[in-house]
Design a protein around this motif. Structure first.
Motif, PDB file in Angstrom:
ATOM      1  N   TYR A 101       0.478  36.695  -6.859  1.00  0.00           N
ATOM      2  CA  TYR A 101      -0.865  36.937  -6.002  1.00  0.00           C
ATOM      3  C   TYR A 101      -0.635  36.356  -4.709  1.00  0.00           C
ATOM      4  N   GLN A 157      -0.719  37.965  -1.050  1.00  0.00           N
ATOM      5  CA  GLN A 157      -1.501  37.646   0.023  1.00  0.00           C
ATOM      6  C   GLN A 157      -0.757  37.396   1.215  1.00  0.00           C
ATOM      7  N   SER A 184      -0.407  33.995 -10.406  1.00  0.00           N
ATOM      8  CA  SER A 184      -0.961  32.985  -9.285  1.00  0.00           C
ATOM      9  C   SER A 184       0.088  33.019  -8.150  1.00  0.00           C
TER      10      SER A 184
END
Length: 515
Positions: A280, A284, A277
């Motif tokens: 990610y 992003q 997470s």
């Protein structure tokens, strides 16, 4: 997601993870303590039963070996109210001792109803000068069916006598190591303990006797569990039985592996989700920044040729230029060149979009790869000559006819040549070399430009990645070219290798299978 919230969310996720992991380890610690306590309770219970069984085995042994006649005499007088037993024994030290034991046992039937129900009352008196039957007169022993049977047959008094008499026998004659090992193993298995163990018997001075196995000798300093094996008439410990478990932790883990495995897997899963997470979100965030740069670069890339086309169009509308064939040809070529430049940018974006969705299908056909490379190089050589550079060609491959997708391989070559040109600050010097290595067709495109840092060699094939180039104005692009090149090479089941040194240039080695 707003980039400002990503660090805040990351902090809260990290705090939550730390709290969760701490609680998990605290729970595991308490769970392990509980397992150890349960293990200890089972071991002590097994030791207690072992002590009782060994004592009973000793009595039976004395029954059968030394006191068969005396036992028959006791049984013959079991119905008499008074019984006196005197026995002389001689131990291994040739010391004689006389044991005097006297009990008065009286039984009485008490009627309870007219139907014949009665209660058997048994009373036992012990001479004060003799050995007392009960070790603790403050506690009353329950009259079980087994004890009742022993009292009726006279075995009760005899067993008590043998227990007292056994205290004068050496431990080596009272306990058989094989029988002791068998009894301990049986009791532990009944409690669900199968771990290897070591046992040892110590005397009242805590000195180890010869009743000991190999494991206990090696691990006698480890944490042990002990319990009285034999006691005297005053309940004082004569010998102590101790157990050690060298692989206790392993046994506890194996007996409880589903619970422990589930806990560790859940912990690893949470840690994995956390890492993924955070990674990610960071990707992003980086992707959002890169896409912003991409849009800005694309706007610039389209704005420049549009402005050039606009100027060229206005120039062609001028009567003086319109009547000059050379000028018309010049501006027409300029418009065509800028139009092709815009078309190339659009194709790059569309091709990458298709590659990302795995929608690109290769149209393979037998091709003269040498001629394809030569034609592409000739077209690109005009751009290099405008910068006073040179393009060196060395076609050493003797086998160059095999199946490829001409369109995508041509675009791949243009991207590599354009990349070499852009990152050559001054007059570029670019070389194209080909050769055969087994069933591979090898293409090398090298320049003597800026080169790149070592840590960027693996990043240059990422979409939108562009190495920092300082204030060099001519290095523009969207960071899609090399990503496209790598995907086309992989679709052809080939390989791409990068060799580069900062300020010394770069070399891209493409290996395409010919079979």
């Amino acid at each position: 997601m707003n980039n400002k919230f990503i660090p805040i969310i990351s902090v809260f996720m990290t705090i939550s993870l730390i709290v969760f992991v701490t609680l998990q380890f605290y729970w595991l610690k308490n769970y392990y303590v509980a397992l150890e306590q349960e293990f200890s309770n089972k071991v002590y219970s097994a030791l207690e039963n072992t002590s009782k069984n060994v004592a009973e085995i000793e009595v039976e042994k004395l029954f059968n070996e030394n006191y068969a006649n005396l036992r028959d005499n006791v049984k013959a007088n079991s119905k008499k109210p008074s019984l006196t037993t005197i026995q002389q024994t001689q131990d291994s030290g040739t010391q004689k001792s006389i044991v005097y034991y006297r009990n008065i046992i009286e039984t009485q039937q008490l009627p309870l109803s007219q139907r014949g129900d009665s209660l058997l009352l048994t009373k036992m008196y012990t001479d004060d000068a003799a050995y007392t039957v009960k070790r603790d007169t403050s506690q009353r022993e329950l009259l079980t069916s087994e004890i009742k049977q022993d009292i009726e047959t006279g075995d009760y008094n005899f067993k008590e006598f043998l227990k007292v008499n056994g205290n004068n026998i050496p431990i080596s004659k009272r306990v058989d190591p094989k029988i002791l090992d068998s009894v301990i193993t049986k009791e532990l298995k009944m409690k669900g303990i199968t771990a290897d163990f070591g046992y040892g018997v110590s005397d009242k001075n805590n000195k180890l006797t010869n009743i000991v196995n190999k494991i206990f000798k090696e691990k006698k300093d480890a944490n042990s569990y002990s319990y009285p094996l034999f006691t005297d008439t005053k309940n004082r410990t004569l010998y102590t039985l101790a157990l050690v478990f060298p692989k206790k932790e392993y046994s506890l883990a194996m007996n409880n592996w589903p619970m422990l495995l589930g806990t560790f897997l859940s912990l690893l899963t949470i840690l994995g989700i956390y890492i993924i997470s955070i990674n990610y979100m960071m990707r992003q965030k980086k992707l959002a920044e890169v896409k912003t740069d991409f849009i800005n670069n694309m706007s610039h890339e389209f704005k420049t040729p549009l402005a050039t086309i606009s100027v060229a169009t206005d120039s062609l509308a001028n009567d003086k230029i319109a009547t000059n064939p050379d000028k018309v040809k010049y501006y027409s070529n300029l418009i065509k060149q800028e139009n092709l430049r815009m078309k190339k940018q659009v194709e790059n974006v569309l091709n990458m979009s298709k590659l990302e969705r795995n929608e690109v299908e290769l149209f393979l056909k037998e091709t003269n790869v040498r001629e394809l490379i030569r034609k592409t190089a000739e077209s690109f050589n005009l751009i290099i000559q405008q910068r006073n550079g040179k393009l060196i060609e060395e076609f050493n491959a003797t086998q160059y006819n095999f199946k490829i997708d001409e369109f995508h391989i041509s675009n791949m070559l243009v991207n590599l040549l354009d990349n070499a040109n852009k990152y050559s600050p001054e007059a570029p010097e670019i070389s194209i070399k080909t050769k055969n290595e087994g069933n591979w067709y090898v293409l090398e495109i090298a320049d003597k430009g800026m080169g790149m840092e070592t840590h960027n060699k693996t990043k240059i094939f990422e979409k939108f990645f562009r190495e920092e180039t300082g204030n060099i104005h001519n290095v523009k692009g969207q960071g899609l070219g090399l990503s496209y090149v790598k995907k086309i090479v992989e679709l052809h089941k080939g390989q791409i290798i990068v060799e580069s040194q900062k300020d010394l240039g770069s070399k891209f080695i493409i290996k395409l299978p010919m079979a």
